[in-house]
Structure formats: C-alpha cells, structure tokens
Design a protein around this motif. Structure first.
Motif, mmCIF file in Angstrom:
data_model
loop_
_atom_site.group_PDB
_atom_site.id
_atom_site.type_symbol
_atom_site.label_atom_id
_atom_site.label_comp_id
_atom_site.label_asym_id
_atom_site.label_seq_id
_atom_site.Cartn_x
_atom_site.Cartn_y
_atom_site.Cartn_z
ATOM 1 N N GLU A 197 0.794 -1.229 0.000
ATOM 2 C CA GLU A 197 0.000 0.000 0.000
ATOM 3 C C GLU A 197 0.826 1.278 0.000
ATOM 4 O O GLU A 197 0.323 2.321 -0.419
ATOM 5 C CB GLU A 197 -0.946 0.029 1.217
ATOM 6 C CG GLU A 197 -2.079 -0.971 1.165
ATOM 7 C CD GLU A 197 -3.139 -0.686 2.222
ATOM 8 O OE1 GLU A 197 -2.865 0.083 3.169
ATOM 9 O OE2 GLU A 197 -4.255 -1.232 2.085
ATOM 10 N N VAL A 198 2.060 1.242 0.471
ATOM 11 C CA VAL A 198 2.832 2.474 0.639
ATOM 12 C C VAL A 198 3.068 3.172 -0.695
ATOM 13 O O VAL A 198 2.815 4.379 -0.837
ATOM 14 C CB VAL A 198 4.167 2.181 1.349
ATOM 15 C CG1 VAL A 198 5.047 3.440 1.352
ATOM 16 C CG2 VAL A 198 3.921 1.714 2.778
ATOM 17 N N ILE A 199 3.557 2.451 -1.681
ATOM 18 C CA ILE A 199 3.853 3.075 -2.974
ATOM 19 C C ILE A 199 2.583 3.504 -3.704
ATOM 20 O O ILE A 199 2.521 4.641 -4.213
ATOM 21 C CB ILE A 199 4.729 2.138 -3.830
ATOM 22 C CG1 ILE A 199 6.142 2.093 -3.232
ATOM 23 C CG2 ILE A 199 4.773 2.610 -5.282
ATOM 24 C CD1 ILE A 199 7.079 1.117 -3.901
ATOM 25 N N PRO A 200 1.523 2.691 -3.760
ATOM 26 C CA PRO A 200 0.279 3.192 -4.368
ATOM 27 C C PRO A 200 -0.249 4.439 -3.659
ATOM 28 O O PRO A 200 -0.811 5.333 -4.301
ATOM 29 C CB PRO A 200 -0.687 2.011 -4.211
ATOM 30 C CG PRO A 200 0.201 0.824 -4.169
ATOM 31 C CD PRO A 200 1.434 1.263 -3.428
ATOM 32 N N ARG A 201 -0.068 4.521 -2.344
ATOM 33 C CA ARG A 201 -0.451 5.738 -1.617
ATOM 34 C C ARG A 201 0.318 6.939 -2.145
ATOM 35 O O ARG A 201 -0.260 8.006 -2.379
ATOM 36 C CB ARG A 201 -0.166 5.569 -0.127
ATOM 37 C CG ARG A 201 -0.418 6.834 0.705
ATOM 38 C CD ARG A 201 0.411 6.820 1.970
ATOM 39 N NE ARG A 201 1.849 6.868 1.692
ATOM 40 C CZ ARG A 201 2.788 6.624 2.593
ATOM 41 N NH1 ARG A 201 2.452 6.278 3.819
ATOM 42 N NH2 ARG A 201 4.067 6.694 2.254
ATOM 43 N N ASP A 202 1.631 6.775 -2.333
ATOM 44 C CA ASP A 202 2.444 7.884 -2.825
ATOM 45 C C ASP A 202 2.052 8.286 -4.237
ATOM 46 O O ASP A 202 2.067 9.474 -4.581
ATOM 47 C CB ASP A 202 3.925 7.506 -2.774
ATOM 48 C CG ASP A 202 4.446 7.346 -1.354
ATOM 49 O OD1 ASP A 202 3.824 7.901 -0.424
ATOM 50 O OD2 ASP A 202 5.480 6.663 -1.177
ATOM 51 N N VAL A 203 1.709 7.292 -5.066
ATOM 52 C CA VAL A 203 1.236 7.594 -6.413
ATOM 53 C C VAL A 203 -0.043 8.423 -6.345
ATOM 54 O O VAL A 203 -0.158 9.476 -6.993
ATOM 55 C CB VAL A 203 0.988 6.293 -7.207
ATOM 56 C CG1 VAL A 203 0.291 6.599 -8.539
ATOM 57 C CG2 VAL A 203 2.300 5.562 -7.469
ATOM 58 N N MET A 204 -1.010 7.972 -5.558
ATOM 59 C CA MET A 204 -2.288 8.684 -5.446
ATOM 60 C C MET A 204 -2.083 10.072 -4.864
ATOM 61 O O MET A 204 -2.721 11.039 -5.301
ATOM 62 C CB MET A 204 -3.269 7.877 -4.587
ATOM 63 C CG MET A 204 -3.677 6.548 -5.192
ATOM 64 S SD MET A 204 -5.063 5.750 -4.329
ATOM 65 C CE MET A 204 -4.448 5.629 -2.673
ATOM 66 N N GLN A 205 -1.209 10.188 -3.877
ATOM 67 C CA GLN A 205 -0.963 11.482 -3.261
ATOM 68 C C GLN A 205 -0.429 12.475 -4.278
ATOM 69 O O GLN A 205 -0.743 13.668 -4.235
ATOM 70 C CB GLN A 205 0.026 11.332 -2.109
ATOM 71 C CG GLN A 205 0.227 12.586 -1.283
ATOM 72 C CD GLN A 205 -0.945 12.890 -0.363
ATOM 73 O OE1 GLN A 205 -0.997 12.447 0.770
ATOM 74 N NE2 GLN A 205 -1.908 13.650 -0.871
ATOM 75 N N GLY A 206 0.386 11.984 -5.216
ATOM 76 C CA GLY A 206 0.897 12.862 -6.253
ATOM 77 C C GLY A 206 -0.200 13.467 -7.111
ATOM 78 O O GLY A 206 -0.088 14.620 -7.561
ATOM 79 N N TYR A 207 -1.271 12.718 -7.332
ATOM 80 C CA TYR A 207 -2.364 13.213 -8.165
ATOM 81 C C TYR A 207 -3.113 14.374 -7.519
ATOM 82 O O TYR A 207 -3.844 15.108 -8.204
ATOM 83 C CB TYR A 207 -3.358 12.087 -8.470
ATOM 84 C CG TYR A 207 -2.772 10.915 -9.217
ATOM 85 C CD1 TYR A 207 -1.657 11.054 -10.036
ATOM 86 C CD2 TYR A 207 -3.337 9.646 -9.092
ATOM 87 C CE1 TYR A 207 -1.117 9.970 -10.721
ATOM 88 C CE2 TYR A 207 -2.815 8.555 -9.779
ATOM 89 C CZ TYR A 207 -1.701 8.719 -10.587
ATOM 90 O OH TYR A 207 -1.184 7.642 -11.257
ATOM 91 N N ALA A 208 -2.957 14.553 -6.217
ATOM 92 C CA ALA A 208 -3.645 15.643 -5.531
ATOM 93 C C ALA A 208 -3.188 17.012 -6.025
ATOM 94 O O ALA A 208 -3.893 18.016 -5.827
ATOM 95 C CB ALA A 208 -3.435 15.530 -4.020
ATOM 96 N N THR A 209 -2.028 17.070 -6.675
ATOM 97 C CA THR A 209 -1.577 18.329 -7.266
ATOM 98 C C THR A 209 -2.625 18.877 -8.226
ATOM 99 O O THR A 209 -2.827 20.102 -8.318
ATOM 100 C CB THR A 209 -0.242 18.119 -8.003
ATOM 101 O OG1 THR A 209 0.786 17.892 -7.036
ATOM 102 C CG2 THR A 209 0.136 19.321 -8.849
ATOM 103 N N ILE A 210 -3.305 18.008 -8.937
ATOM 104 C CA ILE A 210 -4.345 18.446 -9.871
ATOM 105 C C ILE A 210 -5.436 19.204 -9.128
ATOM 106 O O ILE A 210 -5.859 20.299 -9.541
ATOM 107 C CB ILE A 210 -4.951 17.232 -10.606
ATOM 108 C CG1 ILE A 210 -3.877 16.516 -11.422
ATOM 109 C CG2 ILE A 210 -6.111 17.658 -11.485
ATOM 110 C CD1 ILE A 210 -4.327 15.186 -11.995
#
Length: 404
Positions: A197-210
């Motif tokens: 879950e850690v890396i998918p969390r970081d991926v999703m968190q990056g999308y919050a920039t949008i």
C-alpha cells in the motif's frame, strides 16, 4: 449503468484517512516534483467551456487539461515519479539525499543497480521509465496483450526493459510482482493489493496536485458543485477526492466516478460496498481505464465519498473526444485522449439521456461541473483514427482560437 452509493455521506475528512493522504503531504510532493526537469512548472490549464455548458443546460463546464503536464502527455507524470523518489529516499536513508539531487541524477552511480518494475496500460509505465532514466536506476515494464506497439515504443524510448505477457492488465500486475520477488526488484505500481500500500499511496498522493491547482485557479469563484472522475483502479479519483474532501469537509462537491462498461470494477464495488472485480471483458478503447480489480487502498477513500458510480460505452468516449477536439466559437479546442474523457462522457450521458437521474444528483442549471482530461494523444495513431483528425491539427486550431 448507474448506481447511487448508499454509503456516501457528508462529514469532515476522517482522521484515519488523513493519516494516509493529506493536503500537507500533497503539498510536499508538489514542492519536491518542482525539481524535476521533465515536469512543466506552470499549472496545467483549466478551461471553461461555455458553449458546452449551454448545450448541456448547466452553469459551467470546466476541463483541467493534463495533456501539457509534461513531455509525457498525461497526469501520470505526477504519480509514478514521486512514488519512485520517495522509494529511493526511503531505501537509502543514510545517504541524506536531497529530492532535487535525486531527480537531477546526482546519485546515478549509487543507484545504477537499483531496479524498479511495474505493470502498465501505457502512461504509468512511461512516467516511471522517464523518472528512472532521470534518476539513474533500472526500470522494467510489464505489458499485457492489449497494450499497443505504439505505447510500447513510447515507454522503451526512456530506456525501460519491456516484458510482454499474453494476459490482461491484472495478469501483468501479478507478473510484475513475481519478477520483483524473484529478482529483488521494487514494484512501483499504481494499484494496491494485500501487503502493498505504501507506494500506491504515494502515487495517489501525487495526483492531488491536480486538485490543488484547480482550487487555486478557481479562487474567487464559486466552488465546483460536481466532479466527474474516470475510474481505472481508483487511484486518480482517490487522489482528487481526498484533497477536495479534506478542504471542503461536509460541503464537498458531488463526486461521480465513470468507467468503461467492459471494465466496471468500481461500479461493482459500489453495488457491493467493497472492492470488487469487473464483470466484463476489460477490453476497452479507453485503454488506461481497462482495469479488472479495484485498488483496496483507493476504495478506502471512495467508499463513503463518491455519490454515484456509472459506466459508459466506447462510442460515448469517442463522441466526447470529438466534441472537445472540435471546440466552438466560445470553447477552445482541447486535445483529449481516449482515457481522458470518461468523466465528461459520463456527465453528457446523464444530462442528455437520463434527465431524471441527473436531477437526482442536482445536476441542473445551477451545476458547475469539473472534469479532468487526464491525457492528450499519448497514442497519436489511435487518436487520429478515433477522432478523424491528427493531434497536430487540433493543437493548431487550439493555438488559433487562443490567439483570436
């Protein structure tokens, strides 16, 4: 198909979710990614389309255009690279690396044997390969049978080793995990599974920039009332929903998640109230959304925040691509790929073909809609075939419209 989510509620953003993804960490990720030379430093455009809004009978339709996020042509440039950066920083804590230095390749010699692997439908793998090339580590990308040669070449251009398998996307995810386990590699995936879950969390968190850029661009205007988001495994939706939910709390927008009718894993999750698998062939022209299993981590954010789940046909997606490309006297032409338009196609379906359902969502004359065009013509040949016009032609008309 359409289903209201009986578990949707309006409440402040739960602390348990804030401990996983938050505005504070999203802003840190955004700051760090400002050091990547392959990422455009200006926010992507937020276009208002008054002509389309009038056609649909709503107050506003706004499109966030992620095609110009970077040379990669999609929003995925915000996900895989930040996840890889955090993985590297966490794997070498004694080196005290600076994020900007890692992205600039200053530690390439140390990282030359560090290998990451991922499955992809195209854009995620391309973004990971580009980031790995910048950082100086090795990258292996697993592609399933439906990924086009055009997309394979675009990934390989960034130095990734390509592994082809005969199955679908979910089979490629399993194959990537097996390769990592047998070779001591690191999986950088945008979907979660048990124990991962850690890396998918970081991926999703990056999308919050949008979402952060949307809020900034819309400052001084009434907030958007409805946000239509494409599905896939749920990562983009979770990243955007989490940010807006934390910001607006119980006054959050109405969220609707849209996916291909052949890849309806989130729709099925909405029906069952738990992460579920798709019931269709998972073979759609919307290649980036052709996912068969919901990400359990993404579902934690979607299960009580998304008001409705729905599916659309490939034909509806193509129609939305053509409508955005055409533009009008009042609407700038927008270059949107096949996986970029699901949200818009879903909104158009409800407003044009299901007025009673739209009314139930308060989707009417006062509604202010936000959709995210997540990619441009990342497969130029496919785009030209579907739209009947080359990407270069659409961009030329866009430039002429903006200059007029």
């Amino acid at each position: 198909m359409f289903v209201r989510n009986p578990n949707a509620c309006r409440q402040p953003y739960p602390r348990a979710l804030q401990a996983v993804m938050s505005i504070a960490i999203a802003q840190q990720s955004r700051h760090w990614m400002g050091g990547w030379a392959r990422l455009n430093q200006k926010p992507t455009p937020l276009y208002s389309l008054p002509g389309l809004a009038a056609e649909l009978g709503v107050a506003q339709v706004a499109v966030k255009d992620e095609s110009v996020r970077s040379e990669l042509g999609s929003f995925k440039a915000l996900g895989a690279p930040i996840a890889l950066l955090r993985l590297v920083l966490g794997s070498f804590p004694l080196q005290r690396m600076h994020p900007y230095g890692v992205l600039a390749g200053h530690h390439a010699q140390l990282l030359s044997a560090f290998t990451v692997v991922s499955a992809t439908d195209g854009n995620h793998g391309r973004a990971l390969a580009a980031a790995a090339q910048s950082i100086g580590c090795r990258c292996v990308i697993v592609l399933h049978a439906q990924v086009s040669i055009e997309r394979e070449r675009a990934i390989a251009a960034y130095g990734a080793l390509i592994v082809r398998i005969a199955g679908n996307y979910d089979a490629s995810v399993a194959h990537a995990a097996a390769l990592a386990a047998s070779n001591g590699w690191h999986v950088v995936s945008d979907t979660s599974y048990e124990g991962y879950e850690v890396i998918p969390r970081d991926v999703m968190q990056g999308y919050a920039t949008i979402a952060a850029e949307v809020v900034e661009a819309n400052a001084g205007q009434p907030p958007f009332t409805h946000v239509f988001l494409q599905g896939g495994v749920g990562g983009l939706a979770a990243g955007v929903v989490s940010y807006l939910w934390e910001l607006y709390a119980e006054h959050r927008p109405v969220f609707v998640v849209v996916e291909p009718e052949q890849a309806d894993c989130l729709y099925q999750s909405g029906l069952r109230g738990e992460p579920a698998k798709a019931t269709g062939s998972v073979d759609s022209v919307m290649a980036g959304l052709a996912c068969g299993e919901t990400s359990p981590l993404a579902w934690r954010f979607l299960q009580t925040s998304v008001d409705a789940f729905m599916t659309i046909s490939d034909a509806e997606a193509i129609a939305a691509m053509r409508r955005l490309a055409a533009g009008s006297e009042g609407d700038i032409p927008v270059l949107a790929g096949e996986s970029a338009v699901a949200g818009l196609a879903g909104a158009m379906h409800l407003l044009e073909k299901a007025p009673d359902v739209a009314a139930g969502l308060a989707l009417g004359p006062e509604a202010r809609l936000l959709v995210i065009s997540t990619e441009g013509a990342t497969a130029p040949g496919v785009y030209a075939e579907l739209v009947g016009e080359r990407a270069e032609s659409v961009l030329a008309r866009q430039a002429a419209w903006a200059a007029a």
